[in-house]
Structures are given as C-alpha cells and as structure tokens.
Design a protein around this motif. Structure first.
Motif, PDB file in Angstrom:
ATOM      1  N   ARG A 112      27.545  39.145  43.413  1.00  0.00           N
ATOM      2  CA  ARG A 112      28.650  40.097  43.631  1.00  0.00           C
ATOM      3  C   ARG A 112      29.546  39.574  44.746  1.00  0.00           C
ATOM      4  NH1 ARG A 112      27.302  46.267  44.222  1.00  0.00           N
ATOM      5  NH2 ARG A 112      29.435  46.543  43.554  1.00  0.00           N
ATOM      6  N   LYS A 113      30.412  38.647  44.422  1.00  0.00           N
ATOM      7  CA  LYS A 113      31.379  38.118  45.384  1.00  0.00           C
ATOM      8  C   LYS A 113      32.708  38.823  45.142  1.00  0.00           C
ATOM      9  CE  LYS A 113      29.285  33.579  45.909  1.00  0.00           C
ATOM     10  NZ  LYS A 113      29.486  32.136  45.779  1.00  0.00           N
ATOM     11  N   CYS A 114      32.730  40.109  45.428  1.00  0.00           N
ATOM     12  CA  CYS A 114      33.893  40.953  45.112  1.00  0.00           C
ATOM     13  C   CYS A 114      35.148  40.535  45.877  1.00  0.00           C
ATOM     14  CB  CYS A 114      33.558  42.409  45.400  1.00  0.00           C
ATOM     15  SG  CYS A 114      32.169  43.019  44.424  1.00  0.00           S
ATOM     16  N   ALA A 115      34.991  40.059  47.093  1.00  0.00           N
ATOM     17  CA  ALA A 115      36.147  39.684  47.907  1.00  0.00           C
ATOM     18  C   ALA A 115      36.987  38.597  47.229  1.00  0.00           C
ATOM     19  CB  ALA A 115      35.696  39.219  49.286  1.00  0.00           C
ATOM     20  N   ASP A 116      36.346  37.760  46.403  1.00  0.00           N
ATOM     21  CA  ASP A 116      37.071  36.702  45.689  1.00  0.00           C
ATOM     22  C   ASP A 116      38.022  37.258  44.633  1.00  0.00           C
ATOM     23  OD1 ASP A 116      35.525  34.987  47.199  1.00  0.00           O
ATOM     24  OD2 ASP A 116      34.244  34.349  45.530  1.00  0.00           O
ATOM     25  N   PHE A 117      37.882  38.544  44.293  1.00  0.00           N
ATOM     26  CA  PHE A 117      38.650  39.136  43.213  1.00  0.00           C
ATOM     27  C   PHE A 117      39.567  40.264  43.672  1.00  0.00           C
ATOM     28  CE2 PHE A 117      34.936  37.149  41.394  1.00  0.00           C
ATOM     29  CZ  PHE A 117      35.484  36.423  40.353  1.00  0.00           C
ATOM     30  N   LYS A 118      39.775  40.381  44.972  1.00  0.00           N
ATOM     31  CA  LYS A 118      40.658  41.445  45.472  1.00  0.00           C
ATOM     32  C   LYS A 118      42.122  41.176  45.148  1.00  0.00           C
ATOM     33  CE  LYS A 118      38.264  43.934  49.010  1.00  0.00           C
ATOM     34  NZ  LYS A 118      38.344  44.495  50.339  1.00  0.00           N
ATOM     35  N   THR A 119      42.531  39.931  45.187  1.00  0.00           N
ATOM     36  CA  THR A 119      43.925  39.589  44.904  1.00  0.00           C
ATOM     37  C   THR A 119      43.974  38.409  43.934  1.00  0.00           C
ATOM     38  OG1 THR A 119      44.079  38.063  46.773  1.00  0.00           O
ATOM     39  CG2 THR A 119      44.704  40.350  47.190  1.00  0.00           C
ATOM     40  N   GLY A 120      45.104  38.300  43.229  1.00  0.00           N
ATOM     41  CA  GLY A 120      45.285  37.179  42.314  1.00  0.00           C
ATOM     42  C   GLY A 120      45.903  37.611  41.004  1.00  0.00           C
ATOM     43  N   LYS A 176      30.771  36.183  38.256  1.00  0.00           N
ATOM     44  CA  LYS A 176      30.235  34.876  37.877  1.00  0.00           C
ATOM     45  C   LYS A 176      31.411  33.931  37.691  1.00  0.00           C
ATOM     46  CE  LYS A 176      27.335  32.389  34.696  1.00  0.00           C
ATOM     47  NZ  LYS A 176      26.520  32.385  33.509  1.00  0.00           N
ATOM     48  N   ASP A 177      31.404  32.853  38.440  1.00  0.00           N
ATOM     49  CA  ASP A 177      32.478  31.858  38.386  1.00  0.00           C
ATOM     50  C   ASP A 177      33.828  32.542  38.588  1.00  0.00           C
ATOM     51  OD1 ASP A 177      30.518  29.901  37.885  1.00  0.00           O
ATOM     52  OD2 ASP A 177      30.633  30.246  35.725  1.00  0.00           O
ATOM     53  N   LEU A 204      35.342  42.955  30.996  1.00  0.00           N
ATOM     54  CA  LEU A 204      35.219  41.651  31.642  1.00  0.00           C
ATOM     55  C   LEU A 204      36.618  41.149  31.957  1.00  0.00           C
ATOM     56  CD1 LEU A 204      33.294  39.211  32.357  1.00  0.00           C
ATOM     57  CD2 LEU A 204      33.964  38.304  30.139  1.00  0.00           C
ATOM     58  N   VAL A 205      36.830  40.770  33.207  1.00  0.00           N
ATOM     59  CA  VAL A 205      38.126  40.274  33.669  1.00  0.00           C
ATOM     60  C   VAL A 205      37.976  38.812  34.074  1.00  0.00           C
ATOM     61  CG1 VAL A 205      39.835  40.455  35.531  1.00  0.00           C
ATOM     62  CG2 VAL A 205      38.995  42.507  34.423  1.00  0.00           C
ATOM     63  N   THR A 206      38.985  38.017  33.733  1.00  0.00           N
ATOM     64  CA  THR A 206      39.008  36.600  34.111  1.00  0.00           C
ATOM     65  C   THR A 206      40.122  36.388  35.138  1.00  0.00           C
ATOM     66  OG1 THR A 206      38.266  35.961  31.909  1.00  0.00           O
ATOM     67  CG2 THR A 206      39.271  34.238  33.246  1.00  0.00           C
ATOM     68  N   LYS A 207      39.795  35.707  36.224  1.00  0.00           N
ATOM     69  CA  LYS A 207      40.805  35.388  37.238  1.00  0.00           C
ATOM     70  C   LYS A 207      41.494  34.099  36.816  1.00  0.00           C
ATOM     71  CE  LYS A 207      41.647  35.041  42.166  1.00  0.00           C
ATOM     72  NZ  LYS A 207      41.083  35.194  43.496  1.00  0.00           N
ATOM     73  N   LEU A 208      42.824  34.150  36.681  1.00  0.00           N
ATOM     74  CA  LEU A 208      43.602  33.001  36.279  1.00  0.00           C
ATOM     75  C   LEU A 208      44.062  32.181  37.473  1.00  0.00           C
ATOM     76  CD1 LEU A 208      45.759  34.766  33.524  1.00  0.00           C
ATOM     77  CD2 LEU A 208      43.618  33.499  33.226  1.00  0.00           C
ATOM     78  N   GLU A 209      44.459  32.856  38.549  1.00  0.00           N
ATOM     79  CA  GLU A 209      44.933  32.183  39.774  1.00  0.00           C
ATOM     80  C   GLU A 209      44.400  32.900  40.981  1.00  0.00           C
ATOM     81  OE1 GLU A 209      49.189  31.966  39.869  1.00  0.00           O
ATOM     82  OE2 GLU A 209      49.272  31.229  37.844  1.00  0.00           O
TER      83      GLU A 209
END
Length: 129
Positions: A27-35, A104-105, A124-129
């Motif tokens: 759970r690395k939520c901080a990596d997904f706060k912005t982008g 995950k990733d 499921l959400v994918t981070k593009l940038e």
C-alpha cells in the motif's frame, strides 16, 4: 491410526495457515496522490475508459468526451472524498468516498461508494505519469 493421520496433516495445515496470514499486500498510497491516471470499466457490455489528472486538491476527468472537475479531500494517505464542482443533477451532488486497497507497480485497486451508501464497488487504476 487416527492419531497418526491427524498428526501428519495437522502440522502442515497449521504451518500453511501461519505463512499465508503473514502475507500483506503493498500500500504505497502516497505514490498515487497526484499524476495522470486511467480507469477502465465495463458498462452495458462495452469497455469505457476514463482519464483523469489529480493534484493534491483537484481532479479533472474526461469520460466519453466530457470533462468534469471535482475537489479532492484526503482523509488519510489512502482515502479521499471527491465532490463535483458543477453537478448537473442530484446524483452528481453526492460525494464519493474512495479508498485505495492496495498498490502494485503503476496500478492501484480501490473501493468506492457514494458517501453514506452501503454498496461499494471496486476498480483498478493505472498511473500513466
């Protein structure tokens, strides 16, 4: 004979349960706060894609060629509330509670529901940038 079988199966079963209970999902939520992100979902048998940009306090999303903006209020590192800035009807006025379950990733699995609603859905959400 009964105690022999019980002993031979008991130890491996207990060991397996102990090892599986130690596994914890990332759970690395901080990596997904912005982008910039993408969310795919099936509606009436068709796959639809939503693309959105999230800053610390805003989310701008495009779905079916329409763009909408919502405020983002973080409750903790893994949970936030979305509220549309310009709702067009009563349904859109309802805030949405979002909870990142695990990461995950470059993806995260989340659970969401209208605030106060019992029915929760997952995506499921994918981070593009």
């Amino acid at each position: 004979m009964k105690s022999f079988l019980t002993t031979n199966y008991l130890f491996p079963t207990v060991l397996l349960l102990l090892l599986s209970s130690c596994y914890q999902q990332e759970r690395k939520c901080a990596d997904f706060k912005t982008g910039t992100f993408q969310f795919k979902q099936e509606i009436d048998g068709k796959e639809h894609t939503t693309t959105f940009i999230r800053t610390n306090d805003m989310q701008i999303e495009t779905f079916n060629g329409k763009t909408d903006t919502a405020t983002v209020r973080w409750v903790n590192d893994c949970e936030f509330i979305l509220e549309k800035l310009h709702p067009r009807n009563m349904q859109e006025k309802k805030a949405i509670s979002m909870k990142i379950l695990y990461t995950k990733d470059n993806t995260y699995t989340f659970e969401y529901a209208f605030v106060g609603d019992e029915k929760k859905m997952k995506g499921l959400v994918t981070k593009l940038e």
